[in-house]
Design a protein around this motif. Structure first.
Motif, short mmCIF file in Angstrom:
data_model
loop_
_atom_site.label_atom_id
_atom_site.label_comp_id
_atom_site.label_asym_id
_atom_site.label_seq_id
_atom_site.Cartn_x
_atom_site.Cartn_y
_atom_site.Cartn_z
N THR A 8 39.50 43.67 40.89
CA THR A 8 38.84 42.46 40.53
C THR A 8 38.34 42.36 39.17
N VAL A 132 37.52 43.64 45.83
CA VAL A 132 38.88 43.16 45.65
C VAL A 132 39.68 43.61 46.87
N GLN A 155 40.79 38.08 44.73
CA GLN A 155 39.69 38.39 43.82
C GLN A 155 38.52 37.42 44.00
N SER A 158 35.32 39.18 43.35
CA SER A 158 35.41 40.19 42.29
C SER A 158 34.99 39.56 40.97
#
Length: 210
Positions: A8, A132, A155, A158
């Motif tokens: 991420t 992630v 993501q 993230s």
């Protein structure tokens, strides 16, 4: 927050013959938030006694989904591919593009490209935070000691983080948080399947509903 490829938190960069076709990472914005909530460190979810341990910071989690494929060779490819993506994330989290585990599971264009991405992130004074997720991992082709793995990355949770202050750069979820990757894996003389090339498509529709 969209971080294309890997864990991420990487910044986008253009295509290059020396690395992944697109390197993106932790999504970031100009708005800073407080420190991310703590999460238990992630470790390789594998019964292999030789599986590496990934000592992520408390606010970094990496989820690698998909169990055995039912074929011994494909299982080995997916196992080592999982280690590769985890090692990339660890490199960003520790701001270290030359970790032993990174060099063990990546080589060639992929290693050069991810190292450059981590170096750029470090130069910007950033690291990563959050969770992630890698999923829908599948060996789509295999010939001899070369295989192709397609997979998705989420993501949504993230983010990039300022290393000195610990401030997390949060963004709103968007379609760009979902990335479709294609990894080329090559088997070494030691029997390790290394990621040697990677390409990705940010905002991939087929990854946004999983």
């Amino acid at each position: 927050m969209a971080l294309a490829m890997a864990v991420t938190l990487l910044t986008s960069c253009g295509s290059s013959d020396d690395g992944p076709d697109r390197i993106t990472g932790a999504k970031d914005s100009t708005e800073e938030s407080g420190d991310a909530s703590s999460a238990p460190p992630s470790k390789a979810a594998d019964s292999d006694a030789d599986a590496p341990e990934f000592d992520y910071p408390e606010d970094v989690t990496v989820e690698v989904e998909n169990g055995p494929a039912g074929d011994a060779t494909e299982d080995a490819v997916l196992r080592d591919h999982g280690y590769a993506v985890q090692s990339i994330r660890l490199g960003y989290a520790k701001q270290d593009p030359r970790l032993d585990v990174l060099e063990r599971y990546l080589a060639g264009d992929a290693l050069a490209g991810w190292r450059a991405g981590i170096d750029e992130f470090v130069a910007d004074g950033r690291t990563v935070s959050g969770t992630v997720r890698y999923y829908d991992r599948e060996v789509t082709s295999r010939k001899g000691d070369v295989a192709s793995v397609e997979y998705c990355e989420d993501q949504t949770n993230s983010y990039a983080k300022i290393a000195d202050s610990g401030k997390v750069l949060k963004t709103e979820p968007s379609p760009d948080d979902f990335i479709r990757h294609v990894s080329t894996m090559r088997k070494t003389a030691d029997g390790i399947w290394q990621m040697v090339h990677e390409s990705d498509e940010q905002g991939a529709a087929q990854c946004g509903t999983s």
